[in-house]
Design a protein around this motif. Structure first.
Motif, PDB file in Angstrom:
ATOM      1  N   ALA A   8      22.663  -4.454  23.665  1.00  0.00           N
ATOM      2  CA  ALA A   8      22.676  -5.656  24.490  1.00  0.00           C
ATOM      3  C   ALA A   8      23.453  -5.535  25.799  1.00  0.00           C
ATOM      4  O   ALA A   8      23.071  -6.127  26.796  1.00  0.00           O
ATOM      5  CB  ALA A   8      23.233  -6.820  23.679  1.00  0.00           C
ATOM      6  N   ALA A   9      24.546  -4.804  25.810  1.00  0.00           N
ATOM      7  CA  ALA A   9      25.449  -4.875  26.959  1.00  0.00           C
ATOM      8  C   ALA A   9      25.659  -3.506  27.594  1.00  0.00           C
ATOM      9  O   ALA A   9      25.438  -2.470  26.983  1.00  0.00           O
ATOM     10  CB  ALA A   9      26.797  -5.443  26.520  1.00  0.00           C
TER      11      ALA A   9
ATOM     12  N   ALA B 144      28.846 -14.107  22.906  1.00  0.00           N
ATOM     13  CA  ALA B 144      28.955 -15.277  23.785  1.00  0.00           C
ATOM     14  C   ALA B 144      28.024 -15.166  24.991  1.00  0.00           C
ATOM     15  O   ALA B 144      27.909 -16.102  25.772  1.00  0.00           O
ATOM     16  CB  ALA B 144      30.404 -15.449  24.252  1.00  0.00           C
ATOM     17  N   GLY B 145      27.407 -14.001  25.168  1.00  0.00           N
ATOM     18  CA  GLY B 145      26.442 -13.856  26.259  1.00  0.00           C
ATOM     19  C   GLY B 145      26.908 -12.935  27.372  1.00  0.00           C
ATOM     20  O   GLY B 145      26.196 -12.764  28.367  1.00  0.00           O
ATOM     21  N   LEU B 146      28.088 -12.356  27.233  1.00  0.00           N
ATOM     22  CA  LEU B 146      28.561 -11.419  28.264  1.00  0.00           C
ATOM     23  C   LEU B 146      27.803 -10.110  28.116  1.00  0.00           C
ATOM     24  O   LEU B 146      27.641  -9.596  27.013  1.00  0.00           O
ATOM     25  CB  LEU B 146      30.079 -11.231  28.132  1.00  0.00           C
ATOM     26  CG  LEU B 146      30.819 -12.528  28.520  1.00  0.00           C
ATOM     27  CD1 LEU B 146      32.120 -12.680  27.772  1.00  0.00           C
ATOM     28  CD2 LEU B 146      31.031 -12.584  30.031  1.00  0.00           C
TER      29      LEU B 146
ATOM     30  N   ILE C 169      35.023  -7.169  21.509  1.00  0.00           N
ATOM     31  CA  ILE C 169      33.826  -6.806  22.273  1.00  0.00           C
ATOM     32  C   ILE C 169      32.589  -7.474  21.670  1.00  0.00           C
ATOM     33  O   ILE C 169      31.746  -8.025  22.390  1.00  0.00           O
ATOM     34  CB  ILE C 169      33.692  -5.261  22.327  1.00  0.00           C
ATOM     35  CG1 ILE C 169      34.798  -4.688  23.208  1.00  0.00           C
ATOM     36  CG2 ILE C 169      32.302  -4.841  22.809  1.00  0.00           C
ATOM     37  CD1 ILE C 169      35.029  -3.184  23.045  1.00  0.00           C
ATOM     38  N   GLY C 170      32.501  -7.458  20.364  1.00  0.00           N
ATOM     39  CA  GLY C 170      31.373  -8.093  19.692  1.00  0.00           C
ATOM     40  C   GLY C 170      31.317  -9.590  19.952  1.00  0.00           C
ATOM     41  O   GLY C 170      30.240 -10.161  20.186  1.00  0.00           O
ATOM     42  N   ARG C 171      32.475 -10.238  19.940  1.00  0.00           N
ATOM     43  CA  ARG C 171      32.517 -11.679  20.199  1.00  0.00           C
ATOM     44  C   ARG C 171      32.123 -11.991  21.652  1.00  0.00           C
ATOM     45  O   ARG C 171      31.448 -12.992  21.921  1.00  0.00           O
ATOM     46  CB  ARG C 171      33.920 -12.234  19.895  1.00  0.00           C
ATOM     47  CG  ARG C 171      34.219 -12.308  18.406  1.00  0.00           C
ATOM     48  CD  ARG C 171      35.698 -12.532  18.119  1.00  0.00           C
ATOM     49  NE  ARG C 171      35.973 -12.323  16.708  1.00  0.00           N
ATOM     50  CZ  ARG C 171      35.968 -13.272  15.774  1.00  0.00           C
ATOM     51  NH1 ARG C 171      35.722 -14.518  16.125  1.00  0.00           N
ATOM     52  NH2 ARG C 171      36.202 -12.990  14.501  1.00  0.00           N
TER      53      ARG C 171
ATOM     54  N   ARG D 185      28.110  -7.324  30.448  1.00  0.00           N
ATOM     55  CA  ARG D 185      28.718  -6.177  31.121  1.00  0.00           C
ATOM     56  C   ARG D 185      30.208  -6.265  30.848  1.00  0.00           C
ATOM     57  O   ARG D 185      30.831  -7.292  31.145  1.00  0.00           O
ATOM     58  CB  ARG D 185      28.396  -6.253  32.606  1.00  0.00           C
ATOM     59  CG  ARG D 185      28.335  -4.904  33.280  1.00  0.00           C
ATOM     60  CD  ARG D 185      27.788  -4.995  34.686  1.00  0.00           C
ATOM     61  NE  ARG D 185      28.297  -3.872  35.428  1.00  0.00           N
ATOM     62  CZ  ARG D 185      28.700  -3.914  36.688  1.00  0.00           C
ATOM     63  NH1 ARG D 185      28.607  -5.039  37.373  1.00  0.00           N
ATOM     64  NH2 ARG D 185      29.169  -2.843  37.263  1.00  0.00           N
ATOM     65  N   LEU D 186      30.756  -5.228  30.250  1.00  0.00           N
ATOM     66  CA  LEU D 186      32.140  -5.293  29.792  1.00  0.00           C
ATOM     67  C   LEU D 186      32.895  -4.032  30.161  1.00  0.00           C
ATOM     68  O   LEU D 186      32.366  -2.926  30.013  1.00  0.00           O
ATOM     69  CB  LEU D 186      32.200  -5.434  28.255  1.00  0.00           C
ATOM     70  CG  LEU D 186      31.570  -6.655  27.635  1.00  0.00           C
ATOM     71  CD1 LEU D 186      30.141  -6.350  27.213  1.00  0.00           C
ATOM     72  CD2 LEU D 186      32.376  -7.109  26.431  1.00  0.00           C
ATOM     73  N   GLU D 187      34.141  -4.218  30.598  1.00  0.00           N
ATOM     74  CA  GLU D 187      35.042  -3.076  30.727  1.00  0.00           C
ATOM     75  C   GLU D 187      35.680  -2.913  29.361  1.00  0.00           C
ATOM     76  O   GLU D 187      36.496  -3.737  28.936  1.00  0.00           O
ATOM     77  CB  GLU D 187      36.095  -3.346  31.804  1.00  0.00           C
ATOM     78  CG  GLU D 187      36.038  -2.318  32.910  1.00  0.00           C
ATOM     79  CD  GLU D 187      36.926  -2.626  34.076  1.00  0.00           C
ATOM     80  OE1 GLU D 187      36.412  -2.632  35.194  1.00  0.00           O
ATOM     81  OE2 GLU D 187      38.133  -2.850  33.866  1.00  0.00           O
ATOM     82  N   VAL D 188      35.311  -1.862  28.659  1.00  0.00           N
ATOM     83  CA  VAL D 188      35.685  -1.758  27.248  1.00  0.00           C
ATOM     84  C   VAL D 188      36.981  -1.000  27.027  1.00  0.00           C
ATOM     85  O   VAL D 188      37.620  -1.155  25.984  1.00  0.00           O
ATOM     86  CB  VAL D 188      34.563  -1.099  26.412  1.00  0.00           C
ATOM     87  CG1 VAL D 188      33.351  -2.020  26.362  1.00  0.00           C
ATOM     88  CG2 VAL D 188      34.185   0.274  26.946  1.00  0.00           C
ATOM     89  N   THR D 189      37.395  -0.181  27.989  1.00  0.00           N
ATOM     90  CA  THR D 189      38.639   0.576  27.803  1.00  0.00           C
ATOM     91  C   THR D 189      38.997   1.259  29.112  1.00  0.00           C
ATOM     92  O   THR D 189      38.281   1.151  30.110  1.00  0.00           O
ATOM     93  CB  THR D 189      38.478   1.630  26.691  1.00  0.00           C
ATOM     94  OG1 THR D 189      39.771   2.157  26.342  1.00  0.00           O
ATOM     95  CG2 THR D 189      37.577   2.784  27.116  1.00  0.00           C
TER      96      THR D 189
END
Ligand code: ZN
Length: 301
Positions: free
Chosen positions: A72-73, A39-41, A33-35, A43-47
């Motif tokens: 940040a996200a 990289a500029g992402l 997730i940190g990487r 919005r993340l589906e984390v789990t």
């Protein structure tokens, strides 16, 4: 063509690793997730909040959420039912993504109830959802079902209408088993946009039959500005036979960079993150640009 920015939702911490033999540790997931964020992402589906007996790769969902970086996200948790949604709220996530499957059989296999039972559950939790969390919906198998085959457009639209009656913050159409073609994408996106012009539309595309990146472009031409992707092209569904990876984040970034569509994602950083993920998984991953590199090649420092 359309506006020149597209939002990529990074799904590798969820879809990307949920079908892997290797179980990543909580620390490795947070590293991933940190990487991705580096990289500029944004919005993340984390789990996903699912039964750990059925999806052991997601058993540490609460621990992952407790370790997320602030700031940040925006972080999304996938949920299949009210219990999963309550866990997403308790974990303090920014968004929950509730899944309804377009076909009856797949919905029963995935979440143990029928499609319209899931929509009824959505209505219940929408009524009690706190304002702190946005609630979006993904319609799985929107282009075809591993058990029933073709999903008629009329059936999809019935499900879309049921979901839209609950006013989700966003609507995603998922090609869960990677059967769509660009023509299908154009047709179904146009039908949904005609019926519900105001809902933000998102596409979740698998590259199972090598149509993923073509489908992404078809979606962009049809007006979609939110696309899911997974570093290295990792991914799969534990409940869909022979499911394979999502479109690769870095492949998508390459195509969009060269097409003048901004994503805010740094291609080289995304490639390095994909390489790191490949090393953690211990086998080759499907992404192509990570093998070839960008173009023109970055000059050596
Ligand atoms: Zn998927």
């Amino acid at each position: 063509m359309a506006s020149d920015f597209l939002e990529i939702i990074e799904v590798s911490p969820r879809d990307g690793i949920q079908n892997e033999q290797v179980l990543l540790s909580t620390g490795q997931k947070l590293d991933l997730i940190g990487r991705a964020i580096a990289a500029g992402l944004r919005r993340l589906e984390v789990t996903s909040f699912v039964n750990p007996a059925r999806v052991p790769q997601m058993a540490d969902a609460d621990a992952v959420c407790a370790g997320l970086p602030g700031g940040a996200a925006r972080h999304i948790g996938l949920t299949l039912n009210a219990r999963g949604f309550q866990r997403a709220v308790a974990a303090g996530l920014d968004e929950a993504n509730f899944v309804v499957v377009a076909s009856e059989t797949f919905n029963r296999r995935n979440q143990g109830v029928g499609t319209f039972d899931s929509i009824a559950a959505l209505a219940g939790l929408k009524a009690e959802a706190p304002h702190s969390i946005a609630l979006g919906v993904t319609i799985g198998a929107a282009f075809g079902c591993p058990f029933e085959g073709e999903v008629p457009l009329a059936r999809l639209m019935q499900v879309v209408e049921g979901v839209m009656a609950q006013a989700p913050a966003e609507l995603a159409l998922a090609d869960t088993i990677g059967v769509a073609t660009p023509r299908d994408i154009a047709e179904r996106v146009a039908a949904v946009r005609a019926a519900f012009p105001d809902v933000p539309l998102r596409l979740h595309l698998h590259n199972t039959r090598n149509t993923g990146i073509a489908n992404a472009w078809a979606g962009i031409e049809a007006g979609v500005r939110r696309l899911d992707a997974s570093l290295g092209g990792t991914g799969g569904c534990p409940f869909a036979p022979r499911a394979t990876g999502n479109i690769a984040t870095e492949d998508l970034v390459y195509m969009l960079d060269r097409s003048g569509i901004g994503t805010g994602v740094d291609l080289d950083a995304a490639i390095r993150a994909a390489e790191w993920l490949e090393a953690q998984l211990g086998h080759g991953v499907p992404g192509q640009v990570m093998k070839a590199g960008g173009f023109p090649a970055p000059r050596a420092a």
